[in-house]
Design an enzyme around this catalytic site. Sequence first.
Site, short mmCIF file in Angstrom:
data_model
loop_
_atom_site.label_atom_id
_atom_site.label_comp_id
_atom_site.label_asym_id
_atom_site.label_seq_id
_atom_site.Cartn_x
_atom_site.Cartn_y
_atom_site.Cartn_z
CG HIS A 1 -3.63 4.95 1.49
ND1 HIS A 1 -4.46 5.59 2.38
CD2 HIS A 1 -4.30 4.93 0.31
CE1 HIS A 1 -5.57 5.97 1.76
NE2 HIS A 1 -5.50 5.57 0.51
CB SER B 1 -8.55 5.06 -0.47
OG SER B 1 -7.82 6.20 -0.82
CG ASP C 1 -2.94 6.28 5.20
OD1 ASP C 1 -2.36 6.80 4.22
OD2 ASP C 1 -4.08 5.79 5.13
#
Lengths: 382, 294
Positions: B274, B124, B246
């Site tokens: 995610h 991320s 996602d």
Amino acid sequence: MKSRRQSGTMSGPDPTEDLLDLYENAPCGYLSLAPDSKILRANRTLLGWLDLSADDLVGKPLRDLLGTGGRIAYETHLAPLLRLQGFVYEIALDLRCDHGLVPVIANASEKRDESDTHLFTRLTLFRAEDRRKYERNLLESKIRAESETEQRDREAELREQFIAVLGHDLRNPVAALKAGTELLKDSGNLDTEDREIVTQMDSTIDRAIELINNVMDFARGRLGSGISLDLQRAPDLDRKLETVIVEAKTARPDRDIRSEIAIGRSVECDPDRLAQLLSNLVSNALHHGRHDAPVMVKAITTRDELEISVTNSGTPIPAHVLKTLFQPFDRGSKQGNHDGLGLGLFIVDQIATAHGGRMEVASDEGGTTFKLVIPSKESEQR
Amino acid sequence: MHVVQGMVKVNPHGGLRGTLELTNGLVTIAHMIETRNNVRAFGSGSPTLLFSHGFGCDQSMWEPVANQLADSFRIVLFDHVGAGRSDLSAYDKAKYANLDGYARDVVEVARSIDTPDLVFVGHSVSAMIGALAAIEAPDLFKQLIMVGPSPRYIDDGDYTGGFDQQQIEELLEFLDNNHLGWSAAMGPAIMGNPDRPELGERLTNSFCNTDPDIARDFARATFFSDNRADLSAVPVPTLVLQCSEDIIAPVEVGKYVAEKVPDSSFVQLEATGHCPNLSAPDEVAQAIRHYVRT
């Protein structure tokens, strides 16, 4: 024990709970999700809240029920937590539906099989309109309080800076004036009248310096870190206090100032601050006391304390004035315009407090006495 | 942080390195970084894999993947300052107001590991933190692996990040309404009972604990970041691992990253959501193993 069903005609509550009915109509919402977060099942209570049918909901991803904030938080916070620890409790969520938002508190846990494979996720949801409103109000109050504190701190800082600059800027020209009058006093070319004018100017300048110092001290004591002390074991406090008396006598040769300074031992204190305190008290006594009566200064130590007192005669201070005497900007009888800002006694009190001591005041027909008492043990001496 | 007295030897590469004299003995800068970022190392083999967690959790979200790879690689896990069991007293609002502060920490962690073969794996927002760290200190990193990267979360002209300003504000509101088990008193309590973490665990979430104020700052640093211009400067081979469905980092964004980074590969995972490092650790571990071996 009686039989529960005595006859077919007898009606009464069936104590056996209908679990399916409990699931469907419990006073809370139930929601089951597949591992990919798609909705598998929802109970009737929840569907009622959302005004949806099961067909509307089943097969949809959970995120369709959540606002954007909830959606991101689900992906970044809740889903990882669920995976890692198998449950997440007390999540505040807003569920979206056609008629608006339904605020809920949710608990979630993962159902796993023996091999720890994730089968589905169960959510229990409680409607929480009032609770969430209450929490939001609390949060808003907190944010408001924080921003107000921040604002106040900024203002206080600005005020302190202002006063520091002001003090500095005022001191410089006054110091120049002082140097000028000192030079004039020493010059031999002045006639008597000139000399008198210069002496008066000099004493006025001293008063101005004192006022500036008071303002600076007030700013520190009131807005900043408090009056700061340079504590030391002072062996010569007597001499320091004597100097104050001599200065007062020089400034006011017309007045009778009597002193009994008998400290006789070293005292843990800030001698400069105590001199400042005495100077303030003497200056007050000279100003407010009867001009034809003496001002008495006494400084002694007892076994446990140091006492410095200043007494003058004159009209007693009224009881209601006594109460607020040490407050800043209190000008006692509110008469006369020579009192300055009314900071003198406030600073006196601050100095006493900073020493761990107190100011006492007694006033009657016999006279007015201001007394400083600070702890100072004889035994602590080396 | 420790109060350090004495001399810091500055090495020719710049930055902090060397030994410091502490009043109670000898301590290295590496040790200070270890404490600050709660650095943990295990496993053996080459290269060394440095795993960096994203917004919302801590190093524990890498464990399912890292544990699988520890048989062939040396593994280093750490918490960003403010997350997990990092040293909260090292938190500096100004330093961590944007991703550069986090990138500086990664450079320091990487330097303290002291290996010529270091692969950075960032999930991320940590993907971009890794990119910044590699640009800052290219010699320290051999490869980057980005899991669910996004160089900018908010739409901008032709660029689709997936969010608008208002939506990010909604996230901040959610964070304000949810402490997710955090209480000011609990952090130290758990820290004080490392042998019995269950003491805290029973009552509340003990993973991914973040001080709410820091979480808010990190959310801002993350979702208001724009690192699109940095992508072309990434100096090392880079793998983009992209999830399906996602919503935080959509497929187009992952492809955008792969397109802009000069020496990059793109792999589409079957995993959804995610956090494939948690939902599909096998697939992620396999992809990492494959990339670093080839």
